[in-house]
Write a protein that holds these residues in place. Structure first.
Motif, mmCIF file in Angstrom:
data_model
loop_
_atom_site.group_PDB
_atom_site.id
_atom_site.type_symbol
_atom_site.label_atom_id
_atom_site.label_comp_id
_atom_site.label_asym_id
_atom_site.label_seq_id
_atom_site.Cartn_x
_atom_site.Cartn_y
_atom_site.Cartn_z
ATOM 1 N N LEU A 62 0.827 -1.201 0.000
ATOM 2 C CA LEU A 62 0.000 0.000 0.000
ATOM 3 C C LEU A 62 0.865 1.256 0.000
ATOM 4 N N CYS A 63 1.966 1.221 0.761
ATOM 5 C CA CYS A 63 2.905 2.345 0.746
ATOM 6 C C CYS A 63 3.446 2.564 -0.665
ATOM 7 N N ARG A 64 3.766 1.479 -1.337
ATOM 8 C CA ARG A 64 4.267 1.596 -2.712
ATOM 9 C C ARG A 64 3.225 2.257 -3.607
ATOM 10 N N ARG A 65 1.961 1.897 -3.410
ATOM 11 C CA ARG A 65 0.903 2.426 -4.277
ATOM 12 C C ARG A 65 0.678 3.911 -4.070
ATOM 13 N N ILE A 66 0.732 4.375 -2.819
ATOM 14 C CA ILE A 66 0.420 5.787 -2.571
ATOM 15 C C ILE A 66 1.642 6.685 -2.704
ATOM 16 N N MET A 67 2.806 6.112 -3.004
ATOM 17 C CA MET A 67 3.986 6.920 -3.290
ATOM 18 C C MET A 67 4.083 7.214 -4.780
ATOM 19 N N VAL A 68 4.640 8.365 -5.115
ATOM 20 C CA VAL A 68 4.918 8.669 -6.516
ATOM 21 C C VAL A 68 6.035 7.738 -6.988
ATOM 22 N N PRO A 69 6.155 7.496 -8.290
ATOM 23 C CA PRO A 69 7.292 6.724 -8.780
ATOM 24 C C PRO A 69 8.613 7.335 -8.295
ATOM 25 N N ASP A 70 9.505 6.507 -7.821
ATOM 26 C CA ASP A 70 10.776 6.922 -7.245
ATOM 27 C C ASP A 70 10.595 7.610 -5.896
ATOM 28 N N GLY A 71 9.443 7.404 -5.252
ATOM 29 C CA GLY A 71 9.246 7.896 -3.892
ATOM 30 C C GLY A 71 9.994 7.020 -2.906
ATOM 31 N N LEU A 72 10.275 7.557 -1.735
ATOM 32 C CA LEU A 72 11.117 6.880 -0.743
ATOM 33 C C LEU A 72 10.305 6.459 0.479
ATOM 34 N N LEU A 73 10.533 5.225 0.917
ATOM 35 C CA LEU A 73 9.970 4.717 2.167
ATOM 36 C C LEU A 73 11.092 4.514 3.173
ATOM 37 N N LEU A 74 10.944 5.114 4.348
ATOM 38 C CA LEU A 74 11.857 4.899 5.462
ATOM 39 C C LEU A 74 11.044 4.391 6.649
ATOM 40 N N ALA A 75 11.577 3.425 7.375
ATOM 41 C CA ALA A 75 10.862 2.884 8.530
ATOM 42 C C ALA A 75 11.847 2.456 9.601
ATOM 43 N N ALA A 76 11.376 2.437 10.825
ATOM 44 C CA ALA A 76 12.209 1.998 11.947
ATOM 45 C C ALA A 76 11.318 1.359 13.001
ATOM 46 N N PHE A 77 11.794 0.277 13.599
ATOM 47 C CA PHE A 77 11.066 -0.335 14.707
ATOM 48 C C PHE A 77 11.996 -1.291 15.447
ATOM 49 N N VAL A 78 11.578 -1.697 16.622
ATOM 50 C CA VAL A 78 12.328 -2.663 17.415
ATOM 51 C C VAL A 78 12.108 -4.049 16.819
ATOM 52 N N CYS A 79 13.189 -4.768 16.546
ATOM 53 C CA CYS A 79 13.030 -6.039 15.840
ATOM 54 C C CYS A 79 13.426 -7.218 16.720
ATOM 55 N N ALA A 80 13.399 -8.388 16.121
ATOM 56 C CA ALA A 80 13.799 -9.603 16.829
ATOM 57 C C ALA A 80 15.244 -9.465 17.316
ATOM 58 N N GLU A 81 15.664 -10.370 18.150
ATOM 59 C CA GLU A 81 16.948 -10.286 18.840
ATOM 60 C C GLU A 81 16.952 -9.150 19.867
ATOM 61 N N SER A 82 15.774 -8.696 20.275
ATOM 62 C CA SER A 82 15.668 -7.681 21.320
ATOM 63 C C SER A 82 15.159 -8.310 22.613
ATOM 64 N N PHE A 83 15.616 -7.785 23.731
ATOM 65 C CA PHE A 83 15.198 -8.230 25.065
ATOM 66 C C PHE A 83 15.438 -9.723 25.269
ATOM 67 N N THR A 84 16.522 -10.230 24.720
ATOM 68 C CA THR A 84 16.809 -11.662 24.824
ATOM 69 C C THR A 84 17.098 -12.089 26.250
#
Length: 257
Positions: free
Chosen positions: A96-118
């Motif tokens: 969906l992000c790809r669809r609502i972005m213009v061609p050559d638009g940029l997606l940046l994301a950040a979140f806490v991933c696996a290997e956390s709080f081991t």
């Protein structure tokens, strides 16, 4: 403080992109602080969040990450802060992000991933014995995230991570940080509550592992995603088998027979 670190890192990565962005969609944690910074750079900022309270406070749109109600090609930059790992349909959200972005638009994301709080996870598993339950919601690893970007039809995907080494003097503070970042179990089928007996065992194990420094050592892995909406002028990877140099030779630094 996890979201503050992610905001600073996202801004650094954005500074490294030699492009001018005009219309940006920000979803998730620390949206207000990030939005103010991008507005200073002359960008038009739209906020969206599944929290009615947060979205309303920012004058944004109330919606889930996988149900963004925007027209095709609405943004040339989308930034998702800390929420992609908490939605039901992650592949659908990325598409969906790809669809609502213009061609050559940029997606940046950040979140806490696996290997956390081991460390905490191992303590809880030991305390619960043969009745282990999920108390932290399922998380995504770096490799899976990269595969999902490509699966969604995004180009030039990059997924990398940064490990934070933390030290806690109290179990309550560690659990509080997890809850404040929305990291507790949010699945519909909730795990049974931890009993007082198990809680006491967890505390004892926490104290034992805190010796001799008095600090419990924990780590958190922050995952960062970067990908682009397809465009004909983007660089293309070379066809498989078209290389003219030996990787083995390059890595060894010597001639190979």
């Amino acid at each position: 403080f996890f979201s503050q670190i992610m905001v600073e890192e996202i801004l650094e990565r954005l500074d490294a992109v030699k492009r001018t962005f005009k219309r940006v969609l920000i979803i998730g944690l620390s949206a207000e602080a990030l939005g103010r910074e991008l507005q200073k750079r002359g960008m038009t900022v739209v906020f969206a969040d599944s929290s009615e309270q947060l979205a309303s406070a920012l004058g944004g749109v109330i919606c889930d990450d996988d149900r963004l109600p925007f027209a095709d090609h609405s943004f040339d930059l989308i930034i998702n802060m800390g929420s992609l790992d908490t939605i039901n349909d992650l592949p659908g959200a990325l598409a969906l992000c790809r669809r609502i972005m213009v061609p050559d638009g940029l997606l940046l994301a950040a979140f806490v991933c696996a290997e956390s709080f081991t460390s905490l996870k191992s303590v809880i598993m030991e305390a619960e014995g043969d009745r282990v339950a999920a108390h932290i919601h399922p998380q995504i690893d770096v490799r899976t995230a990269g595969d999902l970007l490509a699966r969604a039809g995004l180009t030039l995907p990059v997924a990398d991570s940064d490990i934070l080494s933390l030290r806690y003097s109290s179990l309550e503070r560690l659990i509080s940080d997890i809850r404040n970042m929305g990291g507790s179990n949010i699945l519909t089928g909730r795990a049974p509550s931890i009993s007082r007996k198990t809680s006491n065992i967890i505390q004892s194990l926490f104290d034992a592992r805190s010796k001799p420094t008095g600090k419990f050592e924990e780590s958190v892995t922050l995952l960062y995603l970067c990908a682009w909406a397809p465009h004909p002028d983007q660089p293309k990877p070379a066809p498989r088998g078209s290389g003219q140099a030996s990787l083995t030779k390059a890595l060894s630094g010597g001639d190979q027979n």
